[in-house]
Enzyme design. Structure first.
Site, PDB file in Angstrom:
ATOM      1  N   LYS A 185     -35.798 -32.710 -32.596  1.00 13.66           N
ATOM      2  CA  LYS A 185     -35.860 -33.453 -31.336  1.00 13.66           C
ATOM      3  C   LYS A 185     -36.583 -34.760 -31.594  1.00 13.66           C
ATOM      4  CE  LYS A 185     -34.456 -32.708 -27.054  1.00 13.66           C
ATOM      5  NZ  LYS A 185     -33.155 -32.098 -26.685  1.00 13.66           N
ATOM      6  N   ASP A 225     -30.442 -37.205 -24.499  1.00 14.69           N
ATOM      7  CA  ASP A 225     -31.258 -36.311 -23.673  1.00 14.69           C
ATOM      8  C   ASP A 225     -31.629 -37.140 -22.444  1.00 14.69           C
ATOM      9  OD1 ASP A 225     -32.716 -33.498 -23.981  1.00 14.69           O
ATOM     10  OD2 ASP A 225     -34.159 -34.837 -23.041  1.00 14.69           O
TER      11      ASP A 225
END
Length: 509
Positions: A185, A225
């Site tokens: 991430k 995201d």
């Protein structure tokens, strides 16, 4: 600042696979996994390693004494610790297994530390000529199953602890897809809200200038995201092409179809969440979504397409929200309402309050759907952000007779809220690791499409997404056993896949 395990890349004499070869391996890998899930069903996970037959989880995290050092080390990262303890609680019986418990504990602790944590500064200039400097990160958490894979988040709340929580969750989510993907991430504390198009572009180009040295199709493949959609991915990919002189590489997913993106990627997370809900509702409740009151939080990509699929299936979407308030649709969102939502959010980038006089719903300022006592809810789809449903919100849902919570966002229910949901095992509770896995699953398909220099039609991708979500559900159900919940099955199935890989790679023994 950059922290890396090993600063020099090792050279190898192995001949690289051709793009078509990589593509075929990915497709064959996914096909085999899907067939195993269909044929073996409940037995698949149990054949990975011997495990206790009763997967009921411990509800007291204080019993997990082996996490004491981790808690002390990262007490300044509470959301990361929350994600770790949620996972540990759900799979706690594995740690007590007399035969493999010690291995499971070691494997779990191994997975709580990222393989590599990269941080860097991101200087950029606003439209007035003033320079700003934001922070950027990439957490490369686990490569046990494949290249690091996970999104980039641009939001002022982003920090290393938030990204560690997201990266940790991503490991097990990616494992459930059946694709050879590791977990990672990244992101920045940059806030795109209120920025001009040119400011967003300049920031994205500066961010990629730093990030490009760490990513690659076989190393790390970021995606979008919160705060990072198709526009931002396009700007970053454009800068990557300038810097690398490499074109057509699957180094980012979520790209536009004009330069290697896959059909259905924007819809995949929201559609996949609803497909997962369909499987659970039909299997466990012997019912359907048609006519049911479905509350959605958020109004971004996931919420938009979850609401669209729910409408198409005949459900009544009673809410969407943003950080300023909630739109409530007493008679259910219409297709015209949905079109206006898309125009407002994707084109004009407006707040929901701007729609209060143009859609059939009513706007309630400063409230989320989970705090509205008069909002009817049969199934909840939290699609906004982490920790949005607290203990009071979960209690309110249970008092309304809600029968399912399907996480479109990552960790949207607090630890206290989760305890409320666990008190009613008849309520379907499917964590984001499984419920929203469709997004990263289709991203994996985009990587395969790029490697093969090919292009798949929307209908084909939708079929593959449906099969993937069916496979994830079967893994959950099989790992849960007769006495466990889907939440426990989700966490157990994801963990066992990665733990098995760690053992075969010789990384944990």
């Amino acid at each position: 600042m950059e922290t890396r395990f090993g600063t020099k890349e090792r050279k190898t004499t192995m001949m690289p696979l051709s793009p078509r070869g990589v593509n075929m391996i990915l497709i064959i890998f996914m096909f085999i996994n899907l067939q195993i899930q269909k044929i073996h069903g409940n037995n698949q996970i149990n054949t990975i390693m011997s495990t206790p037959k009763n997967p009921q989880a411990c509800t007291n995290p204080l019993k997990l004494d082996f996490l004491h050092d981790l808690r002390s080390k990262y007490e300044h990262q509470p959301v990361f610790l929350q994600a770790v303890e949620e996972m540990a609680i759900a799979i706690e019986p594995l740690f007590n297994d007399p035969e493999n418990g010690d291995f499971y504990r070691k494997a779990f602790l191994y997975l709580t530390e990222p393989e590599r944590m990269i941080s860097f500064h991101v200087p950029w200039m606003d439209d007035e000529g003033k320079q700003h400097v934001n922070r950027g990160w990439r957490v490369e958490f686990s490569s046990a199953l494949g290249p690091y894979k996970g999104g980039l988040r641009f939001h002022p709340t982003v920090n290393d602890g938030i990204l560690k929580f997201l990266g940790f969750e991503q490991i097990f989510k990616n494992a459930l897809t059946g694709l050879p993907l590791g977990g990672g991430k990244g992101g920045s504390d940059f806030d795109p809200k209120g920025k001009s198009e040119a400011e967003v572009r300049r920031f994205c180009e500066s961010f990629m200038t730093q990030l490009c040295r760490y990513i690659g199709p076989s190393t790390d493949v970021p995606a979008g995201d919160i705060g990072v959609g198709g526009r931002e991915i396009g700007y970053m990919y454009g800068q990557y092409k300038r810097l690398s002189n490499k074109h057509g590489e699957g180094v980012l997913t979520g790209k536009g179809p004009l330069f290697g993106g896959i059909q259905l990627r924007p819809e995949a997370t929201g559609f996949g969440t609803v497909y997962m809900a369909q499987h659970a509702i039909e299997d466990k409740l012997k019912s359907t979504l048609e006519g049911s009151h479905c509350a959605i939080s958020g109004s971004g990509n996931v919420a938009q397409y979850a609401s669209k699929m729910l409408i198409d299936l005949g459900a009544k979407v009673v809410s969407v929200s943003d950080s300023d308030g909630t739109l409530v649709f007493d008679d259910g969102m219409t297709n015209d309402d949905w079109e206006q939502l898309i125009e407002a959010k994707q084109v004009k980038r407006m707040r929901l309050s701007a729609l209060k006089n143009t859609v059939s719903g009513r706007y309630i300022a400063s409230r989320s759907p989970w705090t509205l006592p008069d909002l009817p809810v049969m199934f909840a789809f939290p699609c906004a952000t982490q920790n949005e449903i607290d203990e009071d919100g979960a209690s309110l849902l249970m008092s309304k007779g809600a029968m399912g919570v399907f996480e479109g966002a990552n960790l949207p229910v607090t630890a206290e809220g989760q305890e409320i949901l666990r008190m009613k095992p008849e309520v379907l509770y499917i964590p984001g690791k499984a419920a929203n896995a469709g997004g990263v699953g289709v991203s994996g398909l985009e990587m395969s499409q790029n490697a093969g220099k090919t292009y798949w039609k929307r209908e084909k991708v939708d079929i593959m997404l449906k099969e993937m979500m069916s496979g994830v559900y079967q893994q959950m159900k099989g790992a849960a056993g007769e006495d466990g919940t889907l939440e426990q099955g989700c966490n157990r199935a994801g963990f066992l896949k990665v733990a098995h890989a760690l053992k075969e790679l010789g990384w944990v023994y």
